[in-house]
Design an enzyme around this catalytic site. Structure first.
Site, PDB file in Angstrom:
ATOM      1  N   HIS A 306       0.606  -1.238   0.767  1.00 26.66           N
ATOM      2  CA  HIS A 306       0.072   0.215  -0.196  1.00 26.66           C
ATOM      3  C   HIS A 306       0.358   1.587   0.155  1.00 26.66           C
ATOM      4  O   HIS A 306       2.140   1.048   1.028  1.00 26.66           O
ATOM      5  CB  HIS A 306      -1.205  -0.190   0.862  1.00 26.66           C
ATOM      6  CG  HIS A 306      -1.845   0.897   1.012  1.00 26.66           C
ATOM      7  ND1 HIS A 306      -1.472   2.518   1.270  1.00 26.66           N
ATOM      8  CD2 HIS A 306      -3.322   0.970   0.518  1.00 26.66           C
ATOM      9  CE1 HIS A 306      -2.805   2.979   1.366  1.00 26.66           C
ATOM     10  NE2 HIS A 306      -3.789   1.497   1.341  1.00 26.66           N
ATOM     11  N   ASP A 363      -7.845  -5.193  -0.518  1.00 26.44           N
ATOM     12  CA  ASP A 363      -8.562  -5.835  -1.284  1.00 26.44           C
ATOM     13  C   ASP A 363      -8.248  -7.521  -1.255  1.00 26.44           C
ATOM     14  O   ASP A 363      -8.462  -8.314  -1.840  1.00 26.44           O
ATOM     15  CB  ASP A 363      -8.008  -5.227  -2.546  1.00 26.44           C
ATOM     16  CG  ASP A 363      -8.098  -3.895  -2.950  1.00 26.44           C
ATOM     17  OD1 ASP A 363      -7.627  -3.049  -3.449  1.00 26.44           O
ATOM     18  OD2 ASP A 363     -10.141  -3.909  -3.030  1.00 26.44           O
TER      19      ASP A 363
HETATM   20  C1  SDX Z   1      -5.986  -0.404  -2.648  1.00 28.35           C
HETATM   21  O1  SDX Z   1      -4.476   4.806  -2.106  1.00 28.35           O
HETATM   22  C2  SDX Z   1      -5.310   3.856  -1.368  1.00 28.35           C
HETATM   23  O2  SDX Z   1      -5.829   4.494  -0.202  1.00 28.35           O
HETATM   24  C3  SDX Z   1      -5.952   3.170  -2.333  1.00 28.35           C
HETATM   25  C4  SDX Z   1      -6.997   2.387  -1.633  1.00 28.35           C
HETATM   26  C5  SDX Z   1      -8.339   2.736  -1.059  1.00 28.35           C
HETATM   27  O3  SDX Z   1      -9.225   2.401  -0.396  1.00 28.35           O
HETATM   28  O4  SDX Z   1      -8.708   3.486  -1.869  1.00 28.35           O
HETATM   29  O5  SDX Z   1      -6.386   1.380  -0.208  1.00 28.35           O
HETATM   30  C6  SDX Z   1      -7.109   1.139  -2.565  1.00 28.35           C
HETATM   31  O6  SDX Z   1      -5.585   0.710  -4.162  1.00 28.35           O
HETATM   32  C7  SDX Z   1      -5.273  -0.902  -2.814  1.00 28.35           C
HETATM   33  C8  SDX Z   1      -4.293  -1.162  -3.388  1.00 28.35           C
HETATM   34  C9  SDX Z   1      -4.843  -2.392  -4.060  1.00 28.35           C
HETATM   35  N1  SDX Z   1      -3.559  -2.946  -5.329  1.00 28.35           N
HETATM   36  C10 SDX Z   1      -2.710  -4.047  -4.838  1.00 28.35           C
HETATM   37  O7  SDX Z   1      -3.112  -4.675  -4.108  1.00 28.35           O
HETATM   38  C11 SDX Z   1      -1.588  -3.911  -6.335  1.00 28.35           C
HETATM   39  C12 SDX Z   1      -0.325  -4.964  -5.356  1.00 28.35           C
HETATM   40  N2  SDX Z   1      -0.096  -3.672  -4.609  1.00 28.35           N
HETATM   41  C13 SDX Z   1       1.207  -3.306  -5.750  1.00 28.35           C
HETATM   42  O8  SDX Z   1       0.338  -3.197  -6.904  1.00 28.35           O
HETATM   43  C14 SDX Z   1       1.726  -2.184  -4.934  1.00 28.35           C
HETATM   44  O9  SDX Z   1       1.629  -2.299  -3.591  1.00 28.35           O
HETATM   45  C15 SDX Z   1       0.902  -0.748  -4.710  1.00 28.35           C
HETATM   46  C16 SDX Z   1       0.683  -0.028  -6.171  1.00 28.35           C
HETATM   47  C17 SDX Z   1      -0.827  -1.200  -3.946  1.00 28.35           C
HETATM   48  C18 SDX Z   1       1.405   0.872  -4.211  1.00 28.35           C
HETATM   49  O10 SDX Z   1       2.269   0.701  -4.510  1.00 28.35           O
HETATM   50  P1  SDX Z   1       3.992   1.848  -4.426  1.00 28.35           P
HETATM   51  O11 SDX Z   1       3.170   2.452  -3.361  1.00 28.35           O
HETATM   52  O12 SDX Z   1       4.017   3.243  -5.801  1.00 28.35           O
HETATM   53  O13 SDX Z   1       5.296   1.414  -3.787  1.00 28.35           O
HETATM   54  P2  SDX Z   1       5.572   0.889  -4.592  1.00 28.35           P
HETATM   55  O14 SDX Z   1       5.627   0.069  -6.508  1.00 28.35           O
HETATM   56  O15 SDX Z   1       7.175   1.844  -4.752  1.00 28.35           O
HETATM   57  O16 SDX Z   1       6.781  -0.842  -4.479  1.00 28.35           O
HETATM   58  C19 SDX Z   1       7.497  -0.446  -3.327  1.00 28.35           C
HETATM   59  C20 SDX Z   1       8.670  -2.109  -3.252  1.00 28.35           C
HETATM   60  C21 SDX Z   1       8.931  -2.315  -4.951  1.00 28.35           C
HETATM   61  O17 SDX Z   1       9.808  -3.228  -4.662  1.00 28.35           O
HETATM   62  P3  SDX Z   1      12.013  -2.049  -4.634  1.00 28.35           P
HETATM   63  O18 SDX Z   1      11.479  -1.452  -6.009  1.00 28.35           O
HETATM   64  O19 SDX Z   1      11.807  -1.161  -3.531  1.00 28.35           O
HETATM   65  O20 SDX Z   1      12.871  -3.394  -4.820  1.00 28.35           O
HETATM   66  O21 SDX Z   1       7.890  -2.723  -2.976  1.00 28.35           O
HETATM   67  C22 SDX Z   1       7.850  -3.749  -3.926  1.00 28.35           C
HETATM   68  C23 SDX Z   1       7.903  -3.523  -5.204  1.00 28.35           C
HETATM   69  O22 SDX Z   1       8.096  -3.623  -6.081  1.00 28.35           O
HETATM   70  N3  SDX Z   1       6.266  -4.223  -4.407  1.00 28.35           N
HETATM   71  C24 SDX Z   1       5.641  -5.520  -4.265  1.00 28.35           C
HETATM   72  C25 SDX Z   1       4.080  -5.096  -4.243  1.00 28.35           C
HETATM   73  N4  SDX Z   1       4.138  -3.804  -3.733  1.00 28.35           N
HETATM   74  C26 SDX Z   1       5.338  -3.500  -3.913  1.00 28.35           C
HETATM   75  N5  SDX Z   1       6.335  -6.799  -4.912  1.00 28.35           N
HETATM   76  C27 SDX Z   1       5.158  -7.977  -5.305  1.00 28.35           C
HETATM   77  N6  SDX Z   1       3.924  -7.060  -4.126  1.00 28.35           N
HETATM   78  C28 SDX Z   1       3.560  -6.984  -4.539  1.00 28.35           C
HETATM   79  N7  SDX Z   1       2.177  -6.650  -4.397  1.00 28.35           N
END
Ligand code: SDX
Length: 425
Positions: A306, A363
């Site tokens: 998140h 989710d």
């Molecule tokens: C919602 O914003 C809100 O409030 C949203 C929400 C709401 O109520 O409105 O809460 C609802 O959208 C919840 C999120 C639902 N999405 C997912 O579950 C999709 C999977 N999650 C990711 O795509 C990700 O965690 C995000 C999009 C939710 C957040 O992404 P960020 O904040 O841009 O973080 P990032 O992508 O920069 O990740 C940081 C690190 C990275 O690795 P490094 O480059 O540091 O090595 O964490 C890794 C990412 O690759 N990472 C994951 C991951 N999520 C982040 N690795 C594997 N699986 C994951 N799910």
């Protein structure tokens, strides 16, 4: 505490006010940055940028706190109705019984949707994604409610608000019925909002319908848990579209499209598809964990991570408990739930996830409950949208009442310098 911050640039000092939020969070007010220094800031994804000052919802990502107008999410989810929480989010206070009565009756008065909307619904091909249909029908509502566009008084705003709250649950149920290939049901004003939603979604023409309290209380809780979440992607979309003075329905339609994405609300559908894939593949979660950690592999652990929560999403904890209760009360065994819990256990003990503070989000478990209610997977994000409706409305109303300027970010240009037609790079 300092009330300002100083920026040293080109041997000059520039001061900018520090603003402090209710819970002591601090922000640099850079409204005059470009005028004073010629500088802009750059922050892809707005990870460090506040778009507004808001009184509606407070998140603490480190401690996993979520409050709507100061009320803790667990308190609201356990002790309130979705319509009470909608009133709270939109108008700032819990309704008195008179206010709640009036609000519910004003919504009931608007619970008819123009019959021509059903023709638009029927024109969509079978298999059309429900979020695209919902966004289209929401926009179509404008044509049948033209007075909903120019709302320049609080009275007009109130009328438009009860209109969309009433009609949105009808079109949500109609989208569900289209996916299931079932005839449409109409609103029954003798019922509460969530009971009415339930009968419109689940009433079958060939059976006696009886309201199921397990289902309506699960829906009530899920809708409350999704109701607002400060400046997330879809809410920011609603605010920026509304800032151009586009009407509420148009702003909500834009928010639906933003929510659709699999990184945002679309994740609840992607989670179940992921869990079903793992089940079909024999249930070996460690293989999928490795893929999720592999930068060269597109697989992500959907429902994990998140932008704000670097601790457990408080909603995920409540939903996980609710999933257990609903499945037990409905007498359903769903192996998908066990796979989900296994993934959670593994991730919470895995260095990659622990180092990046990746926890289950809202989710991760919600789809388990929707499945138990026999809601099709592609409808999950539509249910999220219905829950988020009062939050979108509240944030849109706050932006409009605060007379905030039209949203128009700047950029750093990195393209070609001046060149003439006929010259080559
Ligand atoms: C919602 O914003 C809100 O409030 C949203 C929400 C709401 O109520 O409105 O809460 C609802 O959208 C919840 C999120 C639902 N999405 C997912 O579950 C999709 C999977 N999650 C990711 O795509 C990700 O965690 C995000 C999009 C939710 C957040 O992404 P960020 O904040 O841009 O973080 P990032 O992508 O920069 O990740 C940081 C690190 C990275 O690795 P490094 O480059 O540091 O090595 O964490 C890794 C990412 O690759 N990472 C994951 C991951 N999520 C982040 N690795 C594997 N699986 C994951 N799910």
């Amino acid at each position: 505490m300092d009330k300002k911050i100083t920026l040293n640039f080109k041997e000059k000092e520039f001061e900018f006010p520090l603003i402090k939020g209710t819970e002591e969070e601090l922000g640099i007010d850079i409204k005059t940055l470009r005028a004073k220094t010629g500088l802009i800031t750059l922050d892809p994804g707005f990870k460090n940028t506040g778009s507004c000052v808001s009184n509606i919802t407070y998140l603490d990502g480190e401690d996993g706190i979520l409050r709507y107008r100061g009320y803790d999410i667990d308190d609201l989810a356990s002790n309130s109705s979705f319509i009470e929480v909608s009133f709270l989010l939109i108008f700032g206070e819990m309704p008195s019984s008179e206010q709640l009565n009036k609000f519910e009756n004003d919504i009931r008065k608007e619970s008819l949707v123009h019959e021509d909307i059903t023709s638009i619904l029927k024109s969509f091909p079978h298999g059309a994604h429900p979020m695209g249909v919902l966004a289209s029908l929401t926009s179509a509502l404008i044509s049948f409610n033209p007075g909903s566009v120019d709302v320049n008084s609080e009275d007009k705003m109130y009328h438009v608000i009860v209109q969309i709250i009433a009609k949105f649950s009808v079109i949500t149920s109609w989208v569900h019925r289209k996916v299931k290939g079932l005839p449409l049901n109409y609103s029954d004003n003798s019922l509460s909002y969530v009971e009415n939603l339930s009968q419109m979604m689940f009433r079958k023409p060939n059976e006696e319908y009886e309201n199921n309290h397990i289902i309506t209380s699960a829906l009530n809780k899920l809708l409350i848990l999704h109701a607002d979440h400060e400046q997330n992607c879809s809410t920011s979309t609603v605010r920026i579209v509304g800032s151009s003075e586009a009407g509420l329905f148009a702003s909500i339609s834009a928010g639906i499209s933003a929510l659709w994405g699999r990184l945002h609300g679309g994740a609840n559908q992607a989670v179940i598809e992921m869990l079903e894939l793992i089940k079909r593949d024999g249930g070996d979660t460690s293989k999928f964990m490795e893929m999720a950690k592999d930068k060269n592999h597109p697989f992500r652990l959907m429902g994990f991570g998140h932008r704000v929560y670097k601790n457990f999403d408080p909603r995920a904890k409540i939903i996980r408990k609710t999933a257990d209760d609903v499945l037990k009360n409905l007498g359903i065994e769903d192996p998908i739930l066990d796979i989900a819990k296994g993934l959670e256990r593994e991730a919470l003990n895995d260095k990659y996830f622990v180092d990046r503070k990746l926890y289950p989000n809202v989710d991760f478990y919600s789809g388990i409950i929707y499945r138990a209610l026999e809601i099709p997977t592609e409808m999950f994000t539509v249910m999220f949208a219905l829950g988020r409706l009062p939050g979108w409305i509240a944030q849109w109303r706050e932006m409009r009442l605060n007379k905030e300027p039209i949203g128009r970010p700047r950029q750093v240009y990195n393209g070609s310098r001046l060149r003439k037609v006929g010259t080559k790079l």
